[in-house]
Design a protein around this motif. Structure first.
Motif, PDB file in Angstrom:
ATOM      1  N   THR A 112       1.226   6.998  -6.463  1.00 55.52           N
ATOM      2  CA  THR A 112       0.038   7.795  -6.771  1.00 55.52           C
ATOM      3  C   THR A 112       0.274   9.264  -6.446  1.00 55.52           C
ATOM      4  N   SER A 146       0.823  -1.205   0.000  1.00 53.68           N
ATOM      5  CA  SER A 146       0.000   0.000   0.000  1.00 53.68           C
ATOM      6  C   SER A 146       0.858   1.257   0.000  1.00 53.68           C
ATOM      7  N   THR A 205      -3.320   0.936  -8.726  1.00 55.08           N
ATOM      8  CA  THR A 205      -4.364   0.269  -7.942  1.00 55.08           C
ATOM      9  C   THR A 205      -4.462  -1.201  -8.299  1.00 55.08           C
ATOM     10  N   ASN A 232      -4.774   3.941 -11.928  1.00 50.78           N
ATOM     11  CA  ASN A 232      -5.495   2.665 -12.000  1.00 50.78           C
ATOM     12  C   ASN A 232      -4.531   1.492 -12.144  1.00 50.78           C
ATOM     13  N   LYS A 244      -1.735  -3.146  -6.766  1.00 53.06           N
ATOM     14  CA  LYS A 244      -1.927  -3.309  -5.318  1.00 53.06           C
ATOM     15  C   LYS A 244      -3.028  -4.328  -5.013  1.00 53.06           C
ATOM     16  N   VAL A 245      -4.186  -4.203  -5.686  1.00 47.97           N
ATOM     17  CA  VAL A 245      -5.326  -5.044  -5.316  1.00 47.97           C
ATOM     18  C   VAL A 245      -5.151  -6.490  -5.784  1.00 47.97           C
ATOM     19  N   ALA A 273     -10.978  -2.080 -11.034  1.00 44.78           N
ATOM     20  CA  ALA A 273      -9.758  -1.645 -11.715  1.00 44.78           C
ATOM     21  C   ALA A 273      -9.723  -2.146 -13.156  1.00 44.78           C
ATOM     22  N   GLU A 316     -12.633  -5.041  -5.936  1.00 42.49           N
ATOM     23  CA  GLU A 316     -11.591  -4.045  -6.207  1.00 42.49           C
ATOM     24  C   GLU A 316     -10.871  -4.332  -7.524  1.00 42.49           C
ATOM     25  N   SER A 324       2.234   1.858  -3.491  1.00 42.55           N
ATOM     26  CA  SER A 324       1.167   2.393  -4.335  1.00 42.55           C
ATOM     27  C   SER A 324       0.857   3.846  -3.974  1.00 42.55           C
TER      28      SER A 324
END
Length: 465
Positions: free
Chosen positions: A179, A172, A456, A453, A459-460, A387, A383, A175
């Motif tokens: 971001t 996290s 994300t 994105n 990460k997800v 994305a 999630e 990311s």
């Protein structure tokens, strides 16, 4: 006799068992494949590398960004707290594991006591002494029914869950830094656009002011031009503020004040994160850190049931001491002063409502952990699906906005020519300029959305770290 008793107790310990229920991983309450439909039709799941197979510094190739992330991984306080939580969980596991082993202590005691004549059995006042030095085991619980081993297993799973939580925090953080970096670049690009627009509008305003002074244009047209200058001024102030706040966010995440050399110059010069894919199957989610942490928590509460079950059976403990004892301190180590004692103890619960309540509580806690595990998987699936929906449509949006910006730029140019030649009113110029400025900002926001994105999605899915 002491040796034989110890051998017997150790044999019982080796032959003992646990009462932990057999663990079977629950079925994932999500489809095996990712969603289908118009939003996902353009995604090639096999062309791009899987997110779990690519390291973060291969996914993010921007050199400045890599340096900031490395600083964050070393200095970020939230990540440090997460790492300390792992160390604490490891220490608790070590404590619980040590409960299985006997604690050997050296014990020295001594006392002198005077008994008055009327309390003495001999009718005379007496002074008695006793000194002893012993080496032995005090209250060692022999884990015949696996209570301690169940608690040890629970502590191990809690430690492993904390490790995965730390891994999730690390992912996290990576990311979040990336971001914030791309957001800074976007706001810097928007600030450049606003400053350029302000400069052009000020120059145009000065030109129109001269035309007004000689009576070529009306006062209302002059004020309309002025509104464009003020709009651009407000945008410059707004993006200047946003840029400062973006820098503060990066400093906080990095854990130190970053130099200007590490900050991006703008959006246009940045390298995009690499394109990635989750693969064809949603089973990849089972390796996501938060899902693995939830599963370890579920295993921990499963082990707790074993400890709760063992509480219904006898708890056997042993205290054994071997040493010397004497009525005189000087005689402690003389011949014939050897002393030993063995004290086994078994406690069998007959009626204890707390034992039943603890067993019921353990079962409910396992159910809570199971529901949380299933919810975590469902949240992860949602999630990733969100994305993927962005990934499947953002390029088409970008193409549309780029075409719109080109058309509005031409519209603005032609509207100015028509107005200056007296063919059209200044309202056409005003509308065209306002629409162009908004579209240019929207284009920058869409570029940021595409980059964010990808971050994300990395990460997800769980990333490769």
């Amino acid at each position: 006799m002491t040796k034989q008793a110890l051998i017997l107790m150790l044999s019982l310990l080796l032959l003992s068992c646990t009462m932990i229920p057999e663990y079977k991983r629950p079925d994932a309450p999500v489809p095996k494949e990712w969603p289908q439909g118009d939003a996902y039709s353009s995604i090639n799941y096999e062309k791009s590398p899987k997110a779990t197979e690519i390291k973060w510094n291969e996914f993010l190739t921007e050199t400045k960004l890599q340096k900031i992330i490395e600083k964050a991984l070393s200095n970020n306080r939230d990540l440090r707290l997460s790492a300390l939580n792992v160390e604490r969980a490891a220490a608790y596991y070590g404590i619980q594991r040590a409960e299985l082993l006997p604690a050997v202590d050296a014990i020295g005691t001594g006392y002198r006591e005077r008994t008055p004549a009327d309390l003495s059995r001999t009718g005379r006042a007496e002074t008695t002494s006793k000194y002893s030095v012993s080496l032995g085991i005090t209250s060692w619980e022999i884990d015949l029914f696996g209570r301690l081993r169940s608690l040890k297993e629970m502590a191990l799973e809690q430690y492993l869950a904390q490790e995965q939580t730390h891994r999730a925090a690390r992912l996290s953080l990576i990311s979040a830094v990336a971001t914030a970096y791309y957001t800074y670049a976007t706001d810097k690009e928007n600030l450049k656009l606003a400053k350029e627009t302000l400069k052009n509008q000020q120059e145009y305003y000065e030109l129109m002011k001269k035309r007004y002074e000689v009576g070529v244009i009306s006062e209302i047209d002059l004020h309309r031009v002025r509104t464009q200058v003020d709009t651009a001024r407000e945008a410059v102030a707004r993006y200047t503020q946003a840029l400062a706040q973006d820098k503060n966010t990066l400093d906080l995440l990095a854990g130190e004040i970053l130099t200007e050399e590490l900050l991006p110059e703008g959006l246009e010069v940045l390298t995009s994160p690499k394109d990635i894919s989750p693969g064809l199957s949603s089973d990849i989610l089972l390796n996501r850190p938060d899902i693995m942490a939830a599963e370890h928590t579920l295993k921990a509460y499963n082990a707790q049931i074993g400890a709760a079950r063992a509480a219904f059976f006898p708890r056997i403990s042993l205290t054994t001491l071997f040493g010397t004892a004497s009525a005189e301190l000087s005689g402690l180590f003389e011949s014939g002063s050897k002393a030993w004692s063995i004290q086994p103890q078994a406690i069998m619960p007959i009626f204890d409502a707390r034992v039943w309540a603890a067993h019921e509580a353990a079962k409910v806690e396992r159910q809570l952990a199971l529901v949380n595990y299933e919810k975590t998987i469902q949240t992860a699936f949602k999630e990733v699906s969100d994305a993927l929906a962005v990934k499947g449509t953002v390029d088409e949006q970008l193409q549309a906005i780029e075409s719109l910006v080109h058309s509005l730029r031409e519209t603005y140019r032609l509207a100015k020519i028509r107005y200056e030649n007296g063919i059209d009113s200044y309202m056409s110029v005003l509308d065209a300029q306002r629409s162009l400025f908004q579209a240019q900002q929207q284009l920058n926001s869409l570029k940021l959305q595409k980059y964010a994105n990808l971050l994300t999605l990395y990460k997800v899915i769980g990333g490769g770290e």
